[in-house]
Design a protein around this motif. Structure first.
Motif, mmCIF file in Angstrom:
data_model
loop_
_atom_site.group_PDB
_atom_site.id
_atom_site.type_symbol
_atom_site.label_atom_id
_atom_site.label_comp_id
_atom_site.label_asym_id
_atom_site.label_seq_id
_atom_site.Cartn_x
_atom_site.Cartn_y
_atom_site.Cartn_z
ATOM 1 N N LEU A 20 -109.096 -27.745 -126.852
ATOM 2 C CA LEU A 20 -107.884 -28.520 -126.561
ATOM 3 C C LEU A 20 -107.042 -27.818 -125.503
ATOM 4 N N LEU A 21 -106.981 -26.487 -125.553
ATOM 5 C CA LEU A 21 -106.230 -25.729 -124.545
ATOM 6 C C LEU A 21 -106.844 -25.910 -123.156
ATOM 7 N N VAL A 22 -108.161 -25.986 -123.113
ATOM 8 C CA VAL A 22 -108.836 -26.241 -121.821
ATOM 9 C C VAL A 22 -108.388 -27.586 -121.270
ATOM 10 N N GLN A 23 -108.399 -28.603 -122.128
ATOM 11 C CA GLN A 23 -108.002 -29.942 -121.691
ATOM 12 C C GLN A 23 -106.540 -29.973 -121.249
ATOM 13 N N LEU A 24 -105.681 -29.273 -121.981
ATOM 14 C CA LEU A 24 -104.261 -29.239 -121.615
ATOM 15 C C LEU A 24 -104.061 -28.563 -120.269
ATOM 16 N N ALA A 25 -104.762 -27.465 -120.038
ATOM 17 C CA ALA A 25 -104.642 -26.774 -118.751
ATOM 18 C C ALA A 25 -105.114 -27.671 -117.614
ATOM 19 N N LEU A 26 -106.200 -28.409 -117.840
ATOM 20 C CA LEU A 26 -106.714 -29.317 -116.808
ATOM 21 C C LEU A 26 -105.720 -30.435 -116.520
ATOM 22 N N ARG A 27 -105.117 -30.965 -117.582
ATOM 23 C CA ARG A 27 -104.149 -32.052 -117.387
ATOM 24 C C ARG A 27 -102.916 -31.591 -116.626
#
Length: 375
Positions: A207-214
């Motif tokens: 989820l942290l990966v996705q948040l950083a990408l967003r």
């Protein structure tokens, strides 16, 4: 003895605590508190089944002790024995109707079952005992979050987090409350704090990966993803696929191929993986590697539609190589309409009208009225 055990537990010396508690149970085998503290010590040591045995001995000695039933419920929850935990909580509440912790645990269990109405009912009862409890504020925030009341959830959970700054459950819910309001940086901060407090929640890293990408922070996303892949349970096909996508975005097609090839071996028909690999191979100019890889997979998986489409896309449209792939596809899947349509169009591009018409007739024979064949 109880104070000595407590001191050992506070300094995380579980082995010492277990030794002291065993000595106590040997000296006073009929003392329920001795077995209770042995259970606590064994639980901190990670011996949950042994802890359960000790606690059941304590309950046999003191069956009407509400605190023992509450501890029993907590241990059963840790063992994911939810039905038994619910019974233990009911027993706790019947023995001590003013035990706030029992109501809190019951409400959390209701939320685990996605029974928001029941969680809200229990929380209302608990409010009569302590309306200012930050744990209750957190629960009300979680209930509001489930009901889509983003502003109320954020206000309640923020207040609870100020009172309970090291409670992973509160911070976890607060992270999702921030996400519901599109406050991504704050959500990331909350989830990172959860991981600091409880590194075992590895699912949060994805989820942290996705948040950083967003947030457009590909460097942070890549760093977090490397941590995920380095963990024993983190190296999954989904994470590898995401890593390949990140490498492509970062202009690293070679690294993307290295991540994606193992994923394709496990799921040769996955469209997203195929698309990413085709982009990576194209940027590297490795069309022959693409042909060899896909042909090898087609030898063992000749019925995968997306695999044939990927193989066909490597060749120049209408070229002899494309015709050869089309023929192979039709031989492998003679009644597959997309294969027939591909071969029909290749015949048409080559000016082979009779052959194209023959393919069209096969198409409408299989599916009367199909636009490609009728046209």
């Amino acid at each position: 003895m109880q104070d000595k055990i407590l001191q050992a537990l506070r300094r995380n010396a579980a082995d010492d605590a277990v030794q002291l508690a065993r000595q106590w149970t040997a000296d006073e085998p009929e003392q329920p508190q001795a077995h209770r503290w042995l259970a606590l010590s064994l639980q901190q040591q990670g011996q949950f089944d042994a802890a359960l045995d000790s606690l059941q001995q304590a309950l046999a000695l003191a069956p009407d002790n509400a605190d023992l039933h509450l501890q029993h419920a907590g241990l059963l929850l840790a063992l994911r024995q939810f039905e038994a935990a619910g019974s233990a909580l009911d027993r706790t509440a019947s023995l001590n109707p003013n035990e706030l912790a029992a109501y809190l645990m019951q409400a959390h269990m209701a939320l685990l079952r996605n029974d928001v109405d029941e969680a809200e009912r229990i929380t209302r009862i608990a409010t009569r005992l302590d309306e200012d409890s930050p744990e209750l504020a957190a629960l009300n925030g979680m209930i509001a979050l489930r009901r889509g009341e983003g502003d109320r959830a954020l206000a309640l959970l923020s207040a609870a987090a100020r009172a309970l700054p090291d409670d992973p459950r509160v911070l976890y819910a607060l992270g999702f409350a921030y996400m519901s309001k599109d406050m991504l940086a704050f959500a990331e901060q909350a989830f990172r704090r959860v991981l600091e407090l409880n590194p075992a929640v590895t699912s949060l890293r994805a989820l942290l990966v996705q948040l950083a990408l967003r947030q457009g922070n590909s460097e942070s996303a890549a760093a977090t993803l490397r941590q995920v892949l380095a963990e024993p349970d983190g190296d999954t096909p989904a994470m590898r696929r995401l890593a390949g996508e990140l490498e492509l975005q970062s202009g690293q097609p070679l690294q993307a191929v290295e991540h994606l090839l193992p994923v394709l071996e496990q799921a040769p028909g996955d469209r997203h993986t195929l698309q990413l690999l085709l982009m990576a191979w194209q940027r590297l100019g490795r069309e022959q590697q693409a042909r060899d890889t896909l042909d090898a997979l087609l030898d063992t998986h000749p019925q995968l539609h997306d695999l044939w489409l990927a193989r066909l896309s490597i060749e120049v449209v209408g070229a002899a190589e494309a015709v050869a792939v089309g023929e192979r596809w039709l031989q492998a899947m003679p009644d597959h309409l997309p294969a027939l349509e591909t071969r029909m169009r290749l015949h048409d591009m080559a000016g082979e009208g009779d052959a194209a018409e023959a393919m069209a007739r096969r198409i409408v024979a299989l599916e009367p009225g199909r636009v490609s064949g009728e046209t």
